[in-house]
Design an enzyme around this catalytic site. Sequence first.
Site, PDB file in Angstrom:
ATOM      1  N   HIS A 183       0.848  -1.185   0.000  1.00 30.80           N
ATOM      2  CA  HIS A 183       0.000   0.000   0.000  1.00 30.80           C
ATOM      3  C   HIS A 183       0.896   1.252   0.000  1.00 30.80           C
ATOM      4  O   HIS A 183       2.027   1.200   0.508  1.00 30.80           O
ATOM      5  CB  HIS A 183      -0.892  -0.025   1.251  1.00 30.80           C
ATOM      6  CG  HIS A 183      -1.844   1.115   1.358  1.00 30.80           C
ATOM      7  ND1 HIS A 183      -1.485   2.321   1.918  1.00 30.80           N
ATOM      8  CD2 HIS A 183      -3.145   1.241   0.987  1.00 30.80           C
ATOM      9  CE1 HIS A 183      -2.523   3.142   1.887  1.00 30.80           C
ATOM     10  NE2 HIS A 183      -3.540   2.516   1.327  1.00 30.80           N
ATOM     11  N   PRO A 184       0.438   2.367  -0.564  1.00 29.61           N
ATOM     12  CA  PRO A 184       1.290   3.561  -0.641  1.00 29.61           C
ATOM     13  C   PRO A 184       1.835   4.084   0.682  1.00 29.61           C
ATOM     14  O   PRO A 184       2.822   4.826   0.686  1.00 29.61           O
ATOM     15  CB  PRO A 184       0.370   4.595  -1.309  1.00 29.61           C
ATOM     16  CG  PRO A 184      -0.555   3.786  -2.136  1.00 29.61           C
ATOM     17  CD  PRO A 184      -0.804   2.528  -1.343  1.00 29.61           C
ATOM     18  N   ARG A 185       1.217   3.721   1.821  1.00 29.98           N
ATOM     19  CA  ARG A 185       1.766   4.162   3.103  1.00 29.98           C
ATOM     20  C   ARG A 185       2.901   3.271   3.590  1.00 29.98           C
ATOM     21  O   ARG A 185       3.526   3.569   4.607  1.00 29.98           O
ATOM     22  CB  ARG A 185       0.672   4.209   4.182  1.00 29.98           C
ATOM     23  CG  ARG A 185      -0.123   5.506   4.201  1.00 29.98           C
ATOM     24  CD  ARG A 185      -0.838   5.706   5.529  1.00 29.98           C
ATOM     25  NE  ARG A 185       0.077   5.918   6.637  1.00 29.98           N
ATOM     26  CZ  ARG A 185      -0.315   6.084   7.905  1.00 29.98           C
ATOM     27  NH1 ARG A 185      -1.597   6.039   8.213  1.00 29.98           N
ATOM     28  NH2 ARG A 185       0.565   6.275   8.865  1.00 29.98           N
ATOM     29  N   LYS A 186       3.175   2.195   2.874  1.00 32.54           N
ATOM     30  CA  LYS A 186       4.254   1.314   3.274  1.00 32.54           C
ATOM     31  C   LYS A 186       5.582   1.792   2.680  1.00 32.54           C
ATOM     32  O   LYS A 186       5.620   2.660   1.817  1.00 32.54           O
ATOM     33  CB  LYS A 186       3.959  -0.125   2.828  1.00 32.54           C
ATOM     34  CG  LYS A 186       2.636  -0.659   3.375  1.00 32.54           C
ATOM     35  CD  LYS A 186       2.558  -0.553   4.891  1.00 32.54           C
ATOM     36  CE  LYS A 186       1.332  -1.236   5.486  1.00 32.54           C
ATOM     37  NZ  LYS A 186       0.078  -0.511   5.229  1.00 32.54           N
ATOM     38  N   THR A 187       6.700   1.200   3.126  1.00 27.75           N
ATOM     39  CA  THR A 187       8.027   1.667   2.726  1.00 27.75           C
ATOM     40  C   THR A 187       8.245   1.546   1.226  1.00 27.75           C
ATOM     41  O   THR A 187       8.820   2.436   0.595  1.00 27.75           O
ATOM     42  CB  THR A 187       9.115   0.877   3.491  1.00 27.75           C
ATOM     43  OG1 THR A 187       8.862   0.987   4.899  1.00 27.75           O
ATOM     44  CG2 THR A 187      10.502   1.433   3.175  1.00 27.75           C
TER      45      THR A 187
END
Length: 383
Positions: A183-187
Amino acid sequence: MTDAEIKSIPISAPVLGVAEIQAVREVLESGWVTQGPRVAAFEERFAKVHKVKYAVAVNSCTSGLHLVLHAMGIGQGDEVIVPAFTWVSTANVVAHCGATPVFVDVERDSFNIDPLLIEGAITDRTRAIIPVHLFGLCANMEAIQKTIPSNLKILEDAACAVGAEYQGTPAGGLGDAAVFSFHPRKTITTGEGGMITTNDEELTESLRRLRNHGASVSEETRHHDPKPHALPVFDDIGFNYRMTDMQGSVGLEQLHKLEQFISERAEWAEWYRQKLSEFDWIRCPVESQHGCHGWQAFVTWIDPVKSPVSRNDLMDRLHARGIATRPGTHALHDLGAYRKYQSNCPVASECAAQTMALPFHNRMTGEDYIRVVEELKRVAISG
């Protein structure tokens, strides 16, 4: 500086550039955009980086968790132990299998499942446990493994833990299987997407069938079959959880940057820790005592007694000044969907009420970090 001139600093932002754009362009020009050679290459590279034998790409971490539980035979009448402080999908996948999530409270300092409370949650119906490596910090796997019976399956929810390690072993190889999120909030990101890792060959074969409707062969294999009339055999009832080659191509490029991303995050996490030490009402996230922290997020604890304002008021004030924050995550047993289980997890409830994630990502500049701290000082002074 007027309100109109205030620069907004988002809680998170993916780092995507020319390499990812070119990789997607090549896939589009090839004409093969669904699961294919780029996904296979991404799986191979991901397994190598995380030192496991097999990796199976899927369209989300949630799909991956569900797929593994299904492949493990978890179903009606079974119980699965889940930490009470985590994203809702960790429990949802258990419910989707027809099983019952059993919530166990977490440690206040690590935010991860408390190993001392696990034994009391085990019954003769318990089939598995899902330790979550929350915000990139691996759960205390040694203590967990010593606590549970050997017949219980361990499924790591490694959604936040790409690149993290525990006692020299990367997340993803600490149980029977693990699932990561992109997901875009992951690294690292593929927009949406997930990756299952395991060292179990039989489980891997089952996962690869089940993610593709239960088909005996993949679309790519069928495409190259010299017999166009041949159809796959369906002996399993599966799902459509495939990843596209467009996503796989982005994932490959992101993996090249993983080590750099984590190194930068570790440096800024330490910077935050030093600068925020002057606030006796902010507790910073703990360092890993067992290996390498993945630093997916920087989640603080706001002391309700010492803080000049409430956690929510603090978040509102920062938002007004262009600083995005978020609560750490949910206390699952307090959500309407799971309140019926009447679980007693007071620490998880406190974590949901008092945690605050600060802006923390690889697109932030030094000036951005300085400004976050300055805005916190502004609140401390104004009260």
